[in-house]
Design a protein around this motif. Structure first.
Motif, short mmCIF file in Angstrom:
data_model
loop_
_atom_site.label_atom_id
_atom_site.label_comp_id
_atom_site.label_asym_id
_atom_site.label_seq_id
_atom_site.Cartn_x
_atom_site.Cartn_y
_atom_site.Cartn_z
N MET A 1 0.85 -1.17 0.00
CA MET A 1 0.00 0.00 0.00
C MET A 1 0.90 1.24 0.00
SD MET A 1 -2.78 1.20 2.85
CE MET A 1 -4.26 0.62 2.07
N PRO A 2 0.66 2.19 -0.91
CA PRO A 2 1.50 3.38 -0.97
C PRO A 2 1.27 4.28 0.25
CG PRO A 2 -0.29 3.53 -2.55
CD PRO A 2 -0.35 2.16 -1.95
N THR A 3 2.30 5.01 0.61
CA THR A 3 2.21 5.94 1.72
C THR A 3 1.64 7.25 1.22
OG1 THR A 3 4.15 4.94 2.73
CG2 THR A 3 3.54 7.13 3.49
N THR A 4 0.72 7.81 2.00
CA THR A 4 0.12 9.09 1.65
C THR A 4 0.96 10.21 2.23
OG1 THR A 4 -2.07 8.10 1.69
CG2 THR A 4 -1.96 10.49 1.91
N VAL A 5 1.19 11.24 1.44
CA VAL A 5 1.88 12.43 1.94
C VAL A 5 0.80 13.40 2.40
CG1 VAL A 5 3.40 14.34 1.35
CG2 VAL A 5 3.80 12.08 0.35
N LEU A 6 0.83 13.71 3.69
CA LEU A 6 -0.19 14.58 4.26
C LEU A 6 0.19 16.05 4.12
CD1 LEU A 6 -0.80 12.73 7.66
CD2 LEU A 6 -2.05 12.47 5.52
N THR A 7 -0.82 16.87 3.97
CA THR A 7 -0.59 18.31 4.05
C THR A 7 -0.36 18.66 5.52
OG1 THR A 7 -2.91 18.88 4.43
CG2 THR A 7 -2.20 18.69 2.12
N ASP A 8 0.14 19.86 5.76
CA ASP A 8 0.35 20.28 7.14
C ASP A 8 -0.95 20.25 7.94
OD1 ASP A 8 3.05 20.67 6.77
OD2 ASP A 8 2.88 22.83 6.43
N ARG A 9 -2.05 20.67 7.32
CA ARG A 9 -3.34 20.68 8.02
C ARG A 9 -3.84 19.27 8.29
NH1 ARG A 9 -6.50 25.84 5.36
NH2 ARG A 9 -5.14 27.38 6.32
N GLU A 10 -3.64 18.37 7.35
CA GLU A 10 -4.05 16.98 7.58
C GLU A 10 -3.21 16.36 8.70
OE1 GLU A 10 -5.52 15.78 3.07
OE2 GLU A 10 -3.42 15.51 3.64
N ARG A 11 -1.92 16.63 8.69
CA ARG A 11 -1.05 16.11 9.75
C ARG A 11 -1.48 16.65 11.11
NH1 ARG A 11 3.17 17.83 7.78
NH2 ARG A 11 3.67 16.04 6.50
N THR A 12 -1.79 17.94 11.17
CA THR A 12 -2.26 18.55 12.41
C THR A 12 -3.55 17.89 12.88
OG1 THR A 12 -1.21 20.65 11.88
CG2 THR A 12 -3.00 20.72 13.48
N ALA A 13 -4.46 17.59 11.95
CA ALA A 13 -5.73 16.94 12.30
C ALA A 13 -5.48 15.54 12.84
CB ALA A 13 -6.66 16.88 11.09
N VAL A 14 -4.60 14.80 12.21
CA VAL A 14 -4.27 13.45 12.68
C VAL A 14 -3.65 13.51 14.07
CG1 VAL A 14 -2.75 11.45 12.29
CG2 VAL A 14 -4.07 12.40 10.39
N GLN A 15 -2.72 14.43 14.28
CA GLN A 15 -2.08 14.56 15.59
C GLN A 15 -3.08 14.96 16.67
OE1 GLN A 15 0.98 17.35 14.48
NE2 GLN A 15 2.47 15.73 14.06
N ALA A 16 -3.99 15.88 16.35
CA ALA A 16 -5.01 16.30 17.32
C ALA A 16 -5.93 15.13 17.65
CB ALA A 16 -5.80 17.48 16.77
N TYR A 17 -6.29 14.35 16.63
CA TYR A 17 -7.15 13.19 16.87
C TYR A 17 -6.44 12.18 17.78
CZ TYR A 17 -9.39 8.72 16.16
OH TYR A 17 -9.97 7.49 16.37
N LEU A 18 -5.16 11.94 17.53
CA LEU A 18 -4.42 10.98 18.36
C LEU A 18 -4.30 11.47 19.80
CD1 LEU A 18 -1.69 9.82 15.84
CD2 LEU A 18 -3.72 8.57 16.60
N GLY A 59 -10.42 20.59 6.25
CA GLY A 59 -11.55 20.29 5.37
C GLY A 59 -12.10 18.89 5.57
N LEU A 60 -11.91 18.35 6.77
CA LEU A 60 -12.31 16.97 7.03
C LEU A 60 -13.50 16.85 7.98
CD1 LEU A 60 -8.73 15.53 7.40
CD2 LEU A 60 -10.32 15.09 5.52
N ARG A 61 -14.02 17.96 8.47
CA ARG A 61 -15.17 17.89 9.37
C ARG A 61 -16.36 17.30 8.61
NH1 ARG A 61 -16.98 23.20 12.08
NH2 ARG A 61 -15.31 22.72 13.52
N GLY A 62 -16.96 16.28 9.18
CA GLY A 62 -18.09 15.63 8.54
C GLY A 62 -17.71 14.64 7.46
N ASN A 63 -16.43 14.40 7.27
CA ASN A 63 -15.98 13.45 6.26
C ASN A 63 -15.11 12.39 6.93
OD1 ASN A 63 -15.17 12.07 4.02
ND2 ASN A 63 -14.65 13.89 2.84
N GLU A 64 -15.76 11.61 7.78
CA GLU A 64 -15.04 10.61 8.57
C GLU A 64 -14.36 9.57 7.69
OE1 GLU A 64 -18.21 11.51 9.15
OE2 GLU A 64 -17.97 12.62 11.03
#
Length: 78
Positions: A1-18, A59-64
């Motif tokens: 499976m290829p690795t996804t390169v996250l944008t800074d905002r996506e990375r921040t969202a993942v870190q906040a979720y964790l 841009g991920l609110r409501g897009n689980e």
């Protein structure tokens, strides 16, 4: 499976979720104390607000489905 390169905002969202996930787990662990001392788990509102704000900024609110797909792509595979 290829690795996804996250944008800074996506990375921040993942870190906040964790952080939210770890905080919730710790709250439930603390609530499972000795018999007779149980208390409801408490999650600081600031931790939840941080996760919600980060999801909105990415841009991920409501897009689980998309968000959890990002989490899956970030997870180390072994």
């Amino acid at each position: 499976m290829p690795t996804t390169v996250l944008t800074d905002r996506e990375r921040t969202a993942v870190q906040a979720y964790l952080r939210l996930l770890h905080t919730v787990r710790a709250a439930f662990d603390a609530a499972d104390g000795p018999p007779g001392t149980s208390r409801p788990p408490v999650v600081p509102p600031s931790v939840l607000a941080e996760a919600e704000q980060a999801l909105a900024a990415a841009g991920l609110r409501g897009n689980e489905e998309e968000f959890f797909g990002l989490l899956q792509s970030c997870r180390p595979h072994g």
